[in-house]
Design an enzyme around this catalytic site. Sequence first.
Site, short mmCIF file in Angstrom:
data_model
loop_
_atom_site.label_atom_id
_atom_site.label_comp_id
_atom_site.label_asym_id
_atom_site.label_seq_id
_atom_site.Cartn_x
_atom_site.Cartn_y
_atom_site.Cartn_z
N GLU A 135 0.84 -1.19 0.00
CA GLU A 135 0.00 0.00 0.00
C GLU A 135 0.88 1.24 0.00
OE1 GLU A 135 -3.65 -2.09 2.51
OE2 GLU A 135 -2.83 -0.19 3.20
N PRO A 136 0.31 2.42 -0.25
CA PRO A 136 1.13 3.63 -0.29
C PRO A 136 1.95 3.86 0.98
CG PRO A 136 -1.03 4.09 -1.22
CD PRO A 136 -1.09 2.71 -0.65
N SER A 140 7.47 -2.27 2.97
CA SER A 140 8.21 -3.28 3.72
C SER A 140 7.47 -3.70 4.98
CB SER A 140 9.61 -2.75 4.08
OG SER A 140 10.38 -2.52 2.92
N TRP A 164 1.80 -0.13 -6.17
CA TRP A 164 2.88 -0.86 -6.84
C TRP A 164 2.40 -2.23 -7.33
CZ3 TRP A 164 5.87 2.98 -7.46
CH2 TRP A 164 6.09 3.90 -6.44
N ARG A 275 34.47 -6.54 -31.22
CA ARG A 275 35.03 -5.19 -31.19
C ARG A 275 36.57 -5.24 -31.18
NH1 ARG A 275 34.40 0.27 -32.18
NH2 ARG A 275 35.21 1.55 -30.47
N GLY A 347 30.82 3.40 -24.71
CA GLY A 347 29.81 4.37 -25.13
C GLY A 347 28.61 3.72 -25.77
N GLU A 370 9.03 -7.50 -4.01
CA GLU A 370 8.82 -8.68 -3.16
C GLU A 370 9.79 -8.72 -1.98
OE1 GLU A 370 7.78 -12.36 -5.02
OE2 GLU A 370 6.94 -11.31 -6.75
N THR A 372 12.50 -5.65 -0.28
CA THR A 372 13.78 -5.07 -0.66
C THR A 372 14.92 -5.96 -0.17
OG1 THR A 372 14.05 -3.81 1.39
CG2 THR A 372 12.78 -2.76 -0.39
#
Length: 390
Positions: A135-136, A140, A164, A275, A347, A370, A372
């Site tokens: 939820e907001p 965690s 999320w 390369r 680059g 799921e 951190t």
Amino acid sequence: MSDRAPQPVERRLPTEESRQLVALVRDIVSKEIAPRAAEEEEAGRFPREVFTLLSESGLLGLPYGSDHGGGDQPYEVYLQVLEELAAARLTVGLGVSVHSLACHALAGYGTDEQRAAHLTEMLSGGLLGAYCLSEPASGSDAASLRTKAVRDGDDWVITGTKAWITHGGIADFCTVLARTGVEGPRGITAFLVPGDAEGLNAALPEKKMGMKGSPTAQLHFDGVRVGDDRRIGEEGQGFAIALSALDSGRLGIAACAIGVAQAALDEAVAYATDRRQFGRPIADFQGLRFMLADMATQIEAGRALYLEAARLRDAGEPFSRQAAMAKLFCTDAAMRVTTDAVQVLGGYGYTQDFPVERLMREAKVLQIVEGTNQIQRMVIARHLAGPETR
């Protein structure tokens, strides 16, 4: 670029059926997913037709029983399928993992009647699921969730906001954790909510740095009414159900992370062998060779770790500590490997002409979802030293 094609990962699969299964997945990846992955991610397009194909091919319910449309495959095999899908496009690999997570509560804790009514269609009927825990204000700290479900006769009325949510706004069904009792983990209950339920609305998808093709959105439950026959498990059992699902879901994230890392390594090796600088391939230079060796070692170690955790799960042994370790190590490894892949390409790696910049952006979210990686360290430490003292 070189014509040198990446060598498929050599997989140790337990049966001829599982070997054929992975061969099918690789065929779908090469024909239906990989060719359009970069273009569709840049456009922010969700490949619903791919998930329909995966469902028709029996690949959306692999770790569940065939009596309800599942694939009867051990987690050891299922996770290797996820790795193959995520290596081609994380939106697909992670999407399958989230769908499996959304099915977990009903498959493991539902009644026979509930499974007969819903599970077959969820596993093999072309449906797509969402898992609604965060939820907001409670990420965690999931046990502090505020979405409420209030009993009203034979129904429950759900009110609150989930955040999320992968597949938010497009899911056909949602496994929702809501508060039905006291504060804390003992007052939470699980529900199966239809994606088109009256009063369920999705906010605009989040604008993310990666996985642009996978919609992530808040879901608003404005008096959503569901019957008691859609309550999963006992009242107050929801948090235990959620933790059980997350142990398995973390292994899915670990497998996806190794898939992303493997894709980045394949690109880096192909580029380095083609390369040329100072008259020879840059893969001849020791500093770069050592980078590639370290990248490959991290991938192999992560793969071994998630597979060992999967084998414990398949054997019915405790695997929560190993799942946390696998999620932690594999996602950290994916971040390091993709960052190094960008460095190998120099680059060019920083441009969208090559996929490693997208892989690097996508790897980051795997350290967050799921649980951190800081939460994973807490889980591991509790297994080693017991709960924190207060």
